[in-house]
Motif scaffolding. Structure first.
Motif, PDB file in Angstrom:
ATOM      1  N   PRO A 244     -36.209  25.615  43.772  1.00 39.92           N
ATOM      2  CA  PRO A 244     -37.462  26.327  43.512  1.00 39.92           C
ATOM      3  C   PRO A 244     -37.304  27.302  42.339  1.00 39.92           C
ATOM      4  O   PRO A 244     -36.289  27.991  42.226  1.00 39.92           O
ATOM      5  N   VAL A 245     -38.301  27.338  41.451  1.00 42.71           N
ATOM      6  CA  VAL A 245     -38.273  28.249  40.306  1.00 42.71           C
ATOM      7  C   VAL A 245     -39.615  28.990  40.223  1.00 42.71           C
ATOM      8  O   VAL A 245     -40.657  28.431  40.549  1.00 42.71           O
ATOM      9  N   LYS A 246     -39.561  30.237  39.776  1.00 41.13           N
ATOM     10  CA  LYS A 246     -40.769  31.066  39.718  1.00 41.13           C
ATOM     11  C   LYS A 246     -41.032  31.533  38.293  1.00 41.13           C
ATOM     12  O   LYS A 246     -40.103  31.880  37.558  1.00 41.13           O
ATOM     13  N   ARG A 247     -42.302  31.557  37.920  1.00 42.85           N
ATOM     14  CA  ARG A 247     -42.740  32.066  36.618  1.00 42.85           C
ATOM     15  C   ARG A 247     -43.018  33.559  36.760  1.00 42.85           C
ATOM     16  O   ARG A 247     -43.865  33.972  37.544  1.00 42.85           O
ATOM     17  N   VAL A 248     -42.289  34.362  35.990  1.00 47.13           N
ATOM     18  CA  VAL A 248     -42.422  35.820  36.068  1.00 47.13           C
ATOM     19  C   VAL A 248     -42.538  36.410  34.661  1.00 47.13           C
ATOM     20  O   VAL A 248     -42.309  35.724  33.664  1.00 47.13           O
ATOM     21  N   VAL A 249     -42.881  37.692  34.596  1.00 49.86           N
ATOM     22  CA  VAL A 249     -42.878  38.396  33.315  1.00 49.86           C
ATOM     23  C   VAL A 249     -41.444  38.425  32.796  1.00 49.86           C
ATOM     24  O   VAL A 249     -40.501  38.706  33.542  1.00 49.86           O
ATOM     25  N   ASP A 250     -41.268  38.107  31.516  1.00 48.36           N
ATOM     26  CA  ASP A 250     -39.934  38.069  30.924  1.00 48.36           C
ATOM     27  C   ASP A 250     -39.207  39.398  31.135  1.00 48.36           C
ATOM     28  O   ASP A 250     -39.815  40.471  31.048  1.00 48.36           O
ATOM     29  N   PHE A 251     -37.895  39.320  31.427  1.00 51.23           N
ATOM     30  CA  PHE A 251     -37.142  40.530  31.769  1.00 51.23           C
ATOM     31  C   PHE A 251     -37.022  41.508  30.605  1.00 51.23           C
ATOM     32  O   PHE A 251     -36.690  42.678  30.804  1.00 51.23           O
ATOM     33  N   ASN A 252     -37.295  41.048  29.380  1.00 50.75           N
ATOM     34  CA  ASN A 252     -37.232  41.950  28.227  1.00 50.75           C
ATOM     35  C   ASN A 252     -38.523  42.757  28.035  1.00 50.75           C
ATOM     36  O   ASN A 252     -38.549  43.686  27.223  1.00 50.75           O
ATOM     37  N   VAL A 253     -39.573  42.385  28.760  1.00 54.70           N
ATOM     38  CA  VAL A 253     -40.876  43.029  28.587  1.00 54.70           C
ATOM     39  C   VAL A 253     -40.980  44.265  29.463  1.00 54.70           C
ATOM     40  O   VAL A 253     -40.608  44.239  30.644  1.00 54.70           O
ATOM     41  N   LYS A 254     -41.488  45.354  28.891  1.00 57.35           N
ATOM     42  CA  LYS A 254     -41.760  46.563  29.671  1.00 57.35           C
ATOM     43  C   LYS A 254     -43.158  46.424  30.277  1.00 57.35           C
ATOM     44  O   LYS A 254     -44.153  46.407  29.571  1.00 57.35           O
ATOM     45  N   VAL A 255     -43.209  46.306  31.582  1.00 56.18           N
ATOM     46  CA  VAL A 255     -44.490  46.054  32.243  1.00 56.18           C
ATOM     47  C   VAL A 255     -45.349  47.311  32.263  1.00 56.18           C
ATOM     48  O   VAL A 255     -44.841  48.440  32.259  1.00 56.18           O
TER      49      VAL A 255
ATOM     50  N   ASP B  92     -50.348  44.552  34.540  1.00 52.67           N
ATOM     51  CA  ASP B  92     -51.096  43.862  33.485  1.00 52.67           C
ATOM     52  C   ASP B  92     -50.222  42.771  32.862  1.00 52.67           C
ATOM     53  O   ASP B  92     -49.196  43.061  32.261  1.00 52.67           O
ATOM     54  N   ILE B  93     -50.637  41.504  33.037  1.00 56.07           N
ATOM     55  CA  ILE B  93     -49.852  40.391  32.478  1.00 56.07           C
ATOM     56  C   ILE B  93     -50.630  39.657  31.386  1.00 56.07           C
ATOM     57  O   ILE B  93     -50.211  38.581  30.944  1.00 56.07           O
ATOM     58  N   ALA B  94     -51.736  40.233  30.948  1.00 55.04           N
ATOM     59  CA  ALA B  94     -52.513  39.610  29.875  1.00 55.04           C
ATOM     60  C   ALA B  94     -51.723  39.639  28.569  1.00 55.04           C
ATOM     61  O   ALA B  94     -51.224  40.684  28.152  1.00 55.04           O
ATOM     62  N   ASN B  95     -51.594  38.484  27.944  1.00 52.54           N
ATOM     63  CA  ASN B  95     -50.884  38.348  26.666  1.00 52.54           C
ATOM     64  C   ASN B  95     -49.431  38.832  26.736  1.00 52.54           C
ATOM     65  O   ASN B  95     -48.883  39.330  25.757  1.00 52.54           O
ATOM     66  N   VAL B  96     -48.829  38.693  27.907  1.00 51.19           N
ATOM     67  CA  VAL B  96     -47.436  39.106  28.117  1.00 51.19           C
ATOM     68  C   VAL B  96     -46.558  37.861  28.186  1.00 51.19           C
ATOM     69  O   VAL B  96     -46.942  36.844  28.781  1.00 51.19           O
ATOM     70  N   LYS B  97     -45.384  37.921  27.578  1.00 50.14           N
ATOM     71  CA  LYS B  97     -44.456  36.781  27.599  1.00 50.14           C
ATOM     72  C   LYS B  97     -43.966  36.534  29.021  1.00 50.14           C
ATOM     73  O   LYS B  97     -43.521  37.444  29.708  1.00 50.14           O
ATOM     74  N   MET B  98     -44.059  35.273  29.440  1.00 53.70           N
ATOM     75  CA  MET B  98     -43.598  34.878  30.768  1.00 53.70           C
ATOM     76  C   MET B  98     -42.393  33.946  30.629  1.00 53.70           C
ATOM     77  O   MET B  98     -42.248  33.237  29.624  1.00 53.70           O
ATOM     78  N   SER B  99     -41.546  33.938  31.629  1.00 50.80           N
ATOM     79  CA  SER B  99     -40.373  33.055  31.589  1.00 50.80           C
ATOM     80  C   SER B  99     -39.929  32.764  33.016  1.00 50.80           C
ATOM     81  O   SER B  99     -40.526  33.244  33.985  1.00 50.80           O
ATOM     82  N   MET B 100     -38.866  31.972  33.138  1.00 54.08           N
ATOM     83  CA  MET B 100     -38.334  31.654  34.454  1.00 54.08           C
ATOM     84  C   MET B 100     -37.591  32.863  35.026  1.00 54.08           C
ATOM     85  O   MET B 100     -36.877  33.559  34.301  1.00 54.08           O
TER      86      MET B 100
END
Length: 249
Positions: free
Chosen positions: A6-17, A27-35
């Motif tokens: 199983p894999v989940k799509r989350v906000v990239d760990f480099n992004v400051k949420v 807020d995840i609008a226009n935010v880079k997402m990754s595994m």
């Protein structure tokens, strides 16, 4: 042997949420997402087991919105043979995900399920344990080493007191910790190959699972900002401030 990852799509760990102004969530609008990084480790471990001749097929599965296909393609670029997307716009909580994964496992009949110990967005650390309970399978959490031999999995897991090594009879559920491995760099040729691999899409209703949320988020807020530090002239002044102002001693 078939392995389900199983894999989940989350906000990239480099992004400051950032928290939404109304406090309803992140807020995840226009935010880079990754595994999810822990799931990436799980895919890498399953791929290594396949390369070592212990596993014949690696199946990646994700639950969520349509964009989760990108996450599954990444998993297939790392080494998964095919992907399954349980597509839904409903906000999924750990119990719902565990029920969906159980339904997929009942259909696919894997001998091993490897997933990340937790997701970096909610940090719940619940899905693997719930899945093992629903399936009635043995589990090993926080794995830092996995070995397969003679129908058994020998797992070294990280505990508060150090390391614990346990043996599990397959089928079993294993959740990965950071020190299990270092995921490989995904190359362009493998990304292109992943686009041609099989990716099936199903709905929760097809699996007979109710994914309605059981919990309600009342408010999301940022942690309080740290106040500026001060300098003290000597140890005596430090002790006085710790005792009288901070009241920690």
């Amino acid at each position: 042997m078939k392995v389900l990852v199983p894999v989940k799509r989350v906000v990239d760990f480099n992004v400051k949420v950032r928290v939404k102004s109304d406090g309803s969530g992140v807020d995840i609008a226009n935010v880079k997402m990754s595994m999810n990084p822990f799931d990436e480790i799980a895919v890498e471990e399953a791929t290594r087991l396949k390369e070592g001749g212990k596993v014949t097929e690696v199946v990646a599965v994700s639950c969520g919105v349509t964009q989760c296909q990108e996450t599954l393609r990444t998993a297939m670029a790392i080494g998964a043979d095919r992907g399954i997307l349980v597509e839904t716009d409903t906000e999924l909580q750990p119990l719902a995900v565990a029920k969906l994964l159980k339904a997929v496992a009942d259909k696919e009949q894997p001998q091993l399920i490897i997933l990340g110990k937790q997701a970096i967005d909610d940090d719940c650390n619940q899905t693997g344990q719930m899945l093992a309970a629903l399936l009635g399978w043995p589990q090993a959490t926080f794995a830092s080493k996995v070995m397969l031999e003679d129908g058994k999995a020998t797992v070294t897991r990280e505990v508060d007191g150090g390391l614990e090594t346990i043996a599990l009879t397959l089928p079993a559920v294993v959740t990965t910790d950071l020190r299990l491995n270092e995921p490989r760099y995904v190359t362009l040729p493998n990304i292109m190959k992943a686009k041609k691999k099989q990716l099936d899409t199903v709905k929760p209703a097809d699996l007979g699972v109710d994914v309605a949320p059981r919990l309600k988020t009342l408010k999301v807020s940022e942690p309080p900002k740290r106040s500026a530090g001060i300098t003290v002239p000597d140890a005596a002044a430090l002790v006085a401030k710790l005792k009288n102002e901070a009241k920690v001693i």
